[in-house]
Design a protein around this motif. Structure first.
Motif, PDB file in Angstrom:
ATOM      1  N   ASP A 172       0.931  -1.369  -0.043  1.00 36.13           N
ATOM      2  CA  ASP A 172       0.001   0.213  -0.085  1.00 36.13           C
ATOM      3  C   ASP A 172       0.851   1.044  -0.126  1.00 36.13           C
ATOM      4  O   ASP A 172       1.935   1.212   0.650  1.00 36.13           O
TER       5      ASP A 172
ATOM      6  N   ARG B 232      -7.088   6.505   6.395  1.00 39.98           N
ATOM      7  CA  ARG B 232      -7.414   5.654   5.450  1.00 39.98           C
ATOM      8  C   ARG B 232      -7.700   6.230   4.149  1.00 39.98           C
ATOM      9  O   ARG B 232      -7.056   5.702   3.136  1.00 39.98           O
TER      10      ARG B 232
ATOM     11  N   ALA C   3      -5.926   8.666   2.636  1.00 41.03           N
ATOM     12  CA  ALA C   3      -4.679   8.967   2.272  1.00 41.03           C
ATOM     13  C   ALA C   3      -3.975   7.900   1.509  1.00 41.03           C
ATOM     14  O   ALA C   3      -2.973   8.182   0.746  1.00 41.03           O
ATOM     15  N   LYS C   4      -4.449   6.643   1.297  1.00 44.61           N
ATOM     16  CA  LYS C   4      -3.895   5.402   0.503  1.00 44.61           C
ATOM     17  C   LYS C   4      -4.221   5.644  -0.620  1.00 44.61           C
ATOM     18  O   LYS C   4      -5.236   6.238  -1.278  1.00 44.61           O
ATOM     19  N   ILE C   5      -3.037   5.999  -1.582  1.00 45.00           N
ATOM     20  CA  ILE C   5      -3.201   6.443  -3.016  1.00 45.00           C
ATOM     21  C   ILE C   5      -3.067   5.175  -3.919  1.00 45.00           C
ATOM     22  O   ILE C   5      -2.958   5.584  -5.123  1.00 45.00           O
TER      23      ILE C   5
ATOM     24  N   ASN D 222      -6.747   8.964  -8.416  1.00 39.93           N
ATOM     25  CA  ASN D 222      -6.911   9.270  -7.154  1.00 39.93           C
ATOM     26  C   ASN D 222      -7.259  10.941  -6.884  1.00 39.93           C
ATOM     27  O   ASN D 222      -6.247  11.652  -6.818  1.00 39.93           O
TER      28      ASN D 222
ATOM     29  N   PHE E  97      -5.549  12.397  -3.764  1.00 42.65           N
ATOM     30  CA  PHE E  97      -4.028  12.770  -4.083  1.00 42.65           C
ATOM     31  C   PHE E  97      -3.822  13.903  -4.880  1.00 42.65           C
ATOM     32  O   PHE E  97      -2.983  14.795  -4.595  1.00 42.65           O
TER      33      PHE E  97
ATOM     34  N   LEU F  51       0.911   9.985   6.851  1.00 42.51           N
ATOM     35  CA  LEU F  51      -0.344  10.129   6.473  1.00 42.51           C
ATOM     36  C   LEU F  51      -0.766   8.654   6.340  1.00 42.51           C
ATOM     37  O   LEU F  51      -2.056   8.279   6.113  1.00 42.51           O
ATOM     38  N   ILE F  52       0.046   7.616   7.139  1.00 45.21           N
ATOM     39  CA  ILE F  52      -0.589   6.389   7.117  1.00 45.21           C
ATOM     40  C   ILE F  52      -1.626   6.351   8.157  1.00 45.21           C
ATOM     41  O   ILE F  52      -2.846   5.478   8.135  1.00 45.21           O
TER      42      ILE F  52
ATOM     43  N   TYR G 191       1.329   5.577   0.341  1.00 47.00           N
ATOM     44  CA  TYR G 191       0.870   6.863   1.014  1.00 47.00           C
ATOM     45  C   TYR G 191       1.815   7.862   0.715  1.00 47.00           C
ATOM     46  O   TYR G 191       3.041   7.614   0.437  1.00 47.00           O
TER      47      TYR G 191
END
Length: 310
Positions: free
Chosen positions: A229, A240, A242-244, A256, A259, A236-237, A231
């Motif tokens: 995954d 949720r 922020a997962k790009i 995204n 992002f 920013l982990i 980020y």
């Protein structure tokens, strides 16, 4: 790329920026699969983090040797310094230009136990001596909080005595586990005083964190977890949304929307003319995002002067 190769750790620091969800993830993807996917992306260098990377000796040795046969350079490894053996030392010596950054955050056993929760100070100092003796470039890091701020001068003196290459000072950013102890953040007035203190100390050490400014999240750096995954940065982990994407997917950023908005955001205008470097987290997008909770408010929040960020 900041590569979080494991979520295992032998400490539970209360100011850690990683969230509980990070520690509870199962590591299902093999290191070989991750490295193969990584080598097919436009990544030129990696910084290795955890958890505690030295808990995963087999993973580390594989990465070391794989990077030696690829175009990817290992820039640094961040560790708490508790674990170190002859095999790891031998492998570290082979990596050209490598920097090992040891998180110490104190100059005395008492403060170390207070901020890190365990009495490992002397053990870590012993391992720092081993790194230096083996001619491995070593930097000691110090995250400044209200609990250790009075030891900055003695920390630099200790670092000189240990003959490391330099020290790195950083702001405490209250996200992840650290989000529950925001009261340990130092004030803006204290930051000014600490900056003057560090600048006035005459030392042969390289001192990092007192000149660097700005936020490189998602533009010059990216973070990858042990499952692939991605980020914009490690801070920013905790979020949720922020997962790009994932390293195994193609065109990970193009669709995204979060992002695309994030990378176009700029720190508050006041930060551009401010004399404070990264000791202050006022220009840290993760900190501001955490304060604002959603992107719409985040854009408005950036217009506020820094006094309203505390």
């Amino acid at each position: 790329m900041n590569w979080f190769i494991t979520n295992k750790c032998n400490l539970k620091c209360k100011y850690c920026y990683l969230p509980q969800s990070f520690w509870s993830q199962k590591e299902k993807v093999s290191i070989k699969e991750l490295f193969f996917a990584l080598s097919n992306k436009n990544i030129s260098q990696i910084d290795i983090l955890g958890g505690e990377p030295f808990l995963e000796k087999e993973k580390l040795i594989f990465i070391f040797r794989a990077c030696q046969n690829s175009r990817i350079k290992i820039k640094s490894i961040s560790t708490n310094g508790i674990i170190l053996d002859n095999e790891i030392l031998s492998e570290l010596r082979k990596i050209k230009g490598l920097v090992v950054q040891v998180s110490l955050d104190a100059s005395t056993p008492q403060t170390y136990k207070k901020v890190r929760g365990f009495p490992y100070f002397l053990k870590v100092v012993k391992n720092i001596n081993l790194l230096v003796k083996n001619k491995i470039r070593t930097i000691l890091s110090f995250v400044i909080t209200k609990e250790n701020r009075k030891e900055i001068k003695s920390f630099i003196k200790l670092s000189e005595e240990l003959e490391v290459e330099g020290v790195s000072f950083g702001a405490f950013v209250p996200v992840g586990r650290g989000g529950y102890i925001e009261n340990l953040m130092i004030s803006f007035d204290e930051i000014h005083g600490i900056l003057r203190l560090i600048e006035n100390i005459k030392s042969s050490l390289k001192i990092f964190g007192i000149k660097e400014k700005g936020c490189s999240a998602g533009t010059k750096e990216i973070a990858m977890l042990q499952n692939g995954d991605l980020y914009p940065c490690g801070l920013l982990i905790s979020f949720r949304e922020a997962k790009i994407g994932n390293i195994f997917n193609n065109n990970i950023f193009l669709n995204n929307k979060w992002f695309l908005k994030f990378i176009n955001l700029k720190p508050p205008p006041l930060c551009h003319s401010c004399s404070l470097p990264s000791l202050c987290c006022g220009a840290c997008k993760a900190f501001i995002y955490k304060k604002s909770l959603n992107t719409k408010k985040y854009i408005n929040y950036l217009k506020f002067p820094c006094k309203n960020l505390t």
